[in-house]
Design an enzyme around this catalytic site. Structure first.
Site, short mmCIF file in Angstrom:
data_model
loop_
_atom_site.label_atom_id
_atom_site.label_comp_id
_atom_site.label_asym_id
_atom_site.label_seq_id
_atom_site.Cartn_x
_atom_site.Cartn_y
_atom_site.Cartn_z
CG ASP A 1 -2.28 0.81 1.05
OD1 ASP A 1 -2.19 1.48 -0.11
OD2 ASP A 1 -2.88 1.01 2.15
CE LYS A 2 0.39 7.71 -2.61
NZ LYS A 2 -0.97 8.36 -3.22
CG HIS A 3 -0.82 7.80 4.08
ND1 HIS A 3 -1.98 7.76 4.22
CD2 HIS A 3 -0.23 8.71 4.55
CE1 HIS A 3 -2.39 9.03 4.81
NE2 HIS A 3 -1.48 9.49 4.98
CB SER A 4 -0.25 10.91 -0.51
OG SER A 4 -0.10 12.33 -0.50
CB THR B 1 -7.86 8.54 -2.61
OG1 THR B 1 -6.81 9.32 -2.62
CG2 THR B 1 -8.05 7.36 -3.57
NE ARG C 1 -4.15 14.35 16.85
CZ ARG C 1 -3.99 13.91 15.64
NH1 ARG C 1 -4.49 13.01 15.17
NH2 ARG C 1 -3.13 14.68 14.87
CB SER D 1 -3.68 9.83 13.51
OG SER D 1 -4.91 9.80 12.72
CE LYS E 1 -6.65 7.16 9.53
NZ LYS E 1 -6.13 7.84 10.35
#
Length: 434
Positions: free
Chosen positions: A79-82, A119, A167, A182, A186
């Protein structure tokens, strides 16, 4: 255990045992911890900070506060996260490209908030498609299409959902430790074998300064690896939109140009850079050159587009989307050309101003409950360094109403700086962390 004792120890800057953080995370998830205690916890972490082990322990505890996914597949789960930018639709290209290279990509994504796009909103601009699927269907789509881009279910990292809301109202959003926990709680709940992070810096990113981006990238990579997920990060430039379009349907149209081999440019190049790092680190290629070639071939051959089409159809979208995307994407009734007011070079682009212009058009959210118009946005945005003449188009506004188009056109002129001389080369080069 006692929430008060945990909070007091944090306030004094003492280390917290993993069992205590696990207990607190479960208390966040099942409301055994009160809002006041959650707020005090967040403030204590914000003011005193955690050490590297404490940050990893908090991330793991929040990950394990709900359901974690398990996979039995004949390839790596990646997977990838930006961290968020404008015109950033890499996920929609990278997920099917990785799938075409033999990986499986269960991408749990988010919606747009603030000046950056989401997304899920981009995916749902496609007629009939829904990103809400149950776990059984999620597994089925990933197994058959190789990738699925979906929203998180309520039982994925529920401690984070609770703490995130706390928060937001206690001025503790900026904590590096809480941001890291955070994001990763996930992502790691998806049962990944490898993760790549795209940490953006520049005018269109949340991180405006390179030192802050490096700190976040280092914290994310170190924490994910301590939590058992092989992870690396790229720090990438967001001083201009990544794609020449901003807005949900308009960005999907740009994605299809890349997947169908009709466009290259920064969007394509960053997709390959992130995918190369991920495939190589996961052992899917003997070298980075080999990984890049495999991804490039997956796009050029149409294999990535085929995977994308399978995913779209499996999520309720049209069967013929890849062949004729324009038919299934909404169009705005008002389209207006924005022209340059002088001769010169495009020397700067304020991505945040452009992103907020799209929000004002209705293409994004001020708060989570806002409805999104998938058709509106900006297209054909001029690239940094381009030489333009007075009267030449520098962008097109897609709007629901004339009055909104007027405001967006002015925002574009404010955001795109035209100077007599060409801009110097960008200072920021891609950095790999981990």
């Amino acid at each position: 255990m006692d929430a008060r004792a945990i909070i007091a120890a944090l306030r004094r800057g003492e280390g917290i045992e993993p069992e205590a953080l696990t207990w607190f995370a479960h208390g966040l998830a099942d409301h055994g911890v009160s809002d006041a205690q959650a707020g005090a916890f967040a403030m204590a972490v914000c003011l005193r900070g955690l050490d590297r082990e404490g940050r990893a322990q908090l991330t793991i505890a929040m990950r394990d506060s709900g359901k974690t996914l398990r996979w039995d597949l004949d390839g790596p789960v990646l997977d990838k996260h930006s961290t968020g930018g404008v015109g950033d639709c890499v996920s929609l290209i990278l997920a099917p490209a990785l799938a075409a290279c033999g990986a499986f990509v269960p991408m749990i994504s988010g919606r747009g908030l603030g000046h950056t796009g989401g997304t899920l909103d981009k995916m749902e601009s496609i007629s009939g498609l829904s990103t809400k699927v149950d776990e059984a269907r999620f597994h089925q789509i990933v197994e058959t299409a190789g990738c699925a881009i979906v929203s998180a279910s309520a039982d994925i990292a529920p401690a984070d959902k609770r703490l995130y809301a706390i928060r937001d109202v206690t001025a503790t959003v900026e904590s590096l430790d809480l941001i890291t926990a955070s994001i990763l709680s996930k992502k790691l709940a998806a049962g990944l074998d490898g993760l790549v992070l795209d940490v953006k810096v520049g005018s269109g990113a949340f991180m405006k300064e390179i030192d802050a981006a490096r700190a976040l990238a280092s914290a994310l990579v170190e924490t994910a690896n301590l939590a058992g997920c092989p992870t690396s990060a790229l720090i990438t430039d967001m001083n201009a939109p990544l794609a020449p379009a901003l807005g949900n349907a308009l960005e999907v149209a740009e994605v299809m140009k890349v997947l169908r081999g009709a466009a290259r440019g920064p969007l394509y190049e960053l997709t390959l850079a992130l995918g190369t790092q991920l495939l190589f680190s996961a052992g899917q290629a003997a070298s980075k050159d080999g990984a890049r070639e495999a991804l490039s071939n997956a796009i050029a051959s149409g294999a990535a587009a085929e995977r994308f089409g399978k995913m779209i159809a499996a999520m309720g979208g049209p069967l013929g989307f890849v062949e004729n995307p324009e038919r299934y994407l909404p169009e705005a009734p008002v389209i207006r050309e924005v022209t340059a007011q002088s001769d010169g070079f495009v020397s700067a682009i304020n991505g945040e101003v452009l992103g907020l212009a799209v929000v004002d058009l209705g293409g994004g959210r001020q708060v989570e409950s806002d409805l999104v118009n998938p058709a509106v946005g900006l297209s054909e945005v001029v690239t940094l360094g381009t030489r333009v003449s007075r009267g030449q188009a520098i962008a097109r506004v897609h709007s629901a109403r004339e009055s909104q188009a007027d405001r967006a056109a002015q925002a574009v002129r404010d955001a795109i700086v035209i100077s007599p001389t060409a801009p110097s080369k960008r200072v920021l080069e891609r950095e790999v962390i981990g």
